[in-house]
Scaffold this active site. Sequence first.
Site, PDB file in Angstrom:
ATOM      1  N   HIS A   1      17.555   5.434  26.007  1.00 34.80           N
ATOM      2  CA  HIS A   1      17.642   4.181  26.767  1.00 34.80           C
ATOM      3  C   HIS A   1      16.716   4.257  27.978  1.00 34.80           C
ATOM      4  CE1 HIS A   1      19.366   0.653  28.717  1.00 34.80           C
ATOM      5  NE2 HIS A   1      19.381   1.364  29.848  1.00 34.80           N
TER       6      HIS A   1
ATOM      7  N   ALA B   1       0.821  -1.213   0.000  1.00 36.58           N
ATOM      8  CA  ALA B   1       0.000   0.000   0.000  1.00 36.58           C
ATOM      9  C   ALA B   1       0.854   1.262   0.000  1.00 36.58           C
ATOM     10  CB  ALA B   1      -0.935  -0.006   1.211  1.00 36.58           C
TER      11      ALA B   1
END
Length: 430
Positions: free
Chosen positions: A419, A293
């Site tokens: 992190h 798509a």
Amino acid sequence: MSKYDLAIIGTGWAGYSAALEAQKNNLKIVLIEQAQIGGTCLNRGCISTKALLKSAKILSLARKSSKFGVLINSLSFDFIKMQERKGVLVAQLASGMQAALKNIDFVNGPARFISPECLEVSGRNFEAKNFLIATGAQPSQLPNLAFDGKRILSSDNMLELAEIPESLLIIGGGVIGCEFATLFSTLGSVVTVVEKMPQLLPGMDQEAAKKLQVSFKKRNISVNVGADAFTYLSKDFSKILLCVGRSANTQGLGLDKIGVSIDRSRIITDEYLKSSLPNIYAAGDCASKIMLAHYASYQGKLAVANMLNPGQLNSTKIHNVPGCIFTDPEIGMVGVSEECAKENNIKYSVHRFDFLASGMARILDETEGFIKIVTEQDTGRVMGGVIMGPSATELISILTLAVSNNLTVKQFKETIFPHPSLSESITEAF
């Protein structure tokens, strides 16, 4: 009879994106659709399947909630409500698409060319300077095995089921087959997948395909590769899903009468999306070998740009089209694979990371999978990669950006990722 700058046949992602691009450039447009706005992706493909897969994913998480200290005393699910939610999402998105097209003439009905400059739709004629065919594709059948809508089903039929089949034979272990295997095994079906090629996901990264097969085995999905599907038909499966490819929707358009070249059902175009006639373009699944798509959307915009600027044409020959597979675990891939690099004698390096070593993957309790990135040996340029694991279909966008902009290992090493996160696993791979 009004004459338009552009007549677009089909309102899937190719046609819809082309219409918006043409609207921005003040073209007079007529948009023709014989079914529902949104095409396959919205109504019978991407959005519909992913809505159901999300419900299945939540069910999977609920089943292991005790690992997170969350106790659910009574767990059940309602498949009809899952289907209803899918229907609501599709309707909402269709309404949004319709609103975005409010200033474009919209015609409902089947289109047929009566000349290279004129279309007939439900008894009305529409002339245009240029045409874009974006009619999409439909599920293919086998010569001795046809859809009956009852037991032998297409992917379209599967999305309309009112009950979960007790047992399900899936013929075809490509993207569609593997996603439906994930969905219905999670919902309780006994699933068997048969693929005639030597691996699941034929043509894709071999390592990811093998690991997916192992993952399916853990989920009690029976996988049979290099197998003849007809030997399984005598067994008593509740339903049989036939997903062996898709063929272009070009029947009834009258293309042969006006001289548009086709290969089987697919419209032949050059790299600029132009057919054998200079004013007729084609984009998306009816013309492309890459049936995705997001690529169809890209092509729709590109076709309009090429119509407007014939002296400065843009090519569809690109290497940065990402592919996403919404299995569990997910898979994303882009660019040059390790197999492709070997076949083309490219000097390459492979950078790896296993999600077992990811703090965030452990927090999510989704450590199955890996990252593999292919770089050019001499320059460190990122050529491609595959990600299998949590949020792989999102993470692959990072590598897509890297491939598109020729980013290097050095540039990744100099970039700070947050992190704990899944995205930092990409820098860990380097």
